[in-house]
Design a protein around this motif. Structure first.
Motif, PDB file in Angstrom:
ATOM      1  N   LEU A 117     -25.635  28.275  28.635  1.00 50.35           N
ATOM      2  CA  LEU A 117     -25.763  28.871  27.828  1.00 50.35           C
ATOM      3  C   LEU A 117     -25.229  30.230  27.190  1.00 50.35           C
ATOM      4  O   LEU A 117     -23.532  30.352  28.477  1.00 50.35           O
ATOM      5  CB  LEU A 117     -27.694  29.982  28.652  1.00 50.35           C
ATOM      6  N   GLU A 163     -29.891  32.803  25.276  1.00 43.39           N
ATOM      7  CA  GLU A 163     -30.497  31.713  25.611  1.00 43.39           C
ATOM      8  C   GLU A 163     -30.074  31.002  24.224  1.00 43.39           C
ATOM      9  O   GLU A 163     -30.464  29.974  23.986  1.00 43.39           O
ATOM     10  CB  GLU A 163     -31.827  31.980  25.407  1.00 43.39           C
ATOM     11  N   THR A 196     -33.974  25.880  24.694  1.00 40.70           N
ATOM     12  CA  THR A 196     -33.720  26.106  25.385  1.00 40.70           C
ATOM     13  C   THR A 196     -34.871  26.855  26.379  1.00 40.70           C
ATOM     14  O   THR A 196     -35.416  27.317  28.034  1.00 40.70           O
ATOM     15  CB  THR A 196     -32.547  27.650  25.932  1.00 40.70           C
TER      16      THR A 196
END
Length: 89
Positions: A26, A10, A73
């Motif tokens: 990502l 991530e 994230t």
């Protein structure tokens, strides 16, 4: 027959914007796209300010120095809009 373990990664690879969304690519190939309306500081920032992002938090965060904004994230994947306290008055 081998079993392949696909690991989620991530960390931030890239960030891009449309007029209404922010998209974060990502490292594992996924892209998170959320409405800019979730992040008022980004929504109200100039396009020139939005593109001045840098990776932070060991690769798991995005920071905008000029507008004092930071996203993770993890929060974006959870679908978490900015806390109400973060909205400029």
């Amino acid at each position: 027959m081998g079993i392949f373990a696909i690991r989620a990664d991530e960390r931030v690879k890239n960030v891009s914007f449309t007029e209404e969304t922010i998209s974060v690519d990502l490292m594992d190939g996924r892209t998170i796209t959320v409405p800019l309306a979730w992040y008022p500081r980004l929504l109200n920032a100039l396009p020139e300010q939005r593109i001045k992002w840098e990776v932070c938090g060991g690769g798991y965060g995005i920071h905008w120095e000029e507008i004092d904004e930071e996203l993770s994230t993890e929060g974006m994947l959870r679908g978490a809009p900015a806390p109400k306290a973060a909205i400029p008055t």
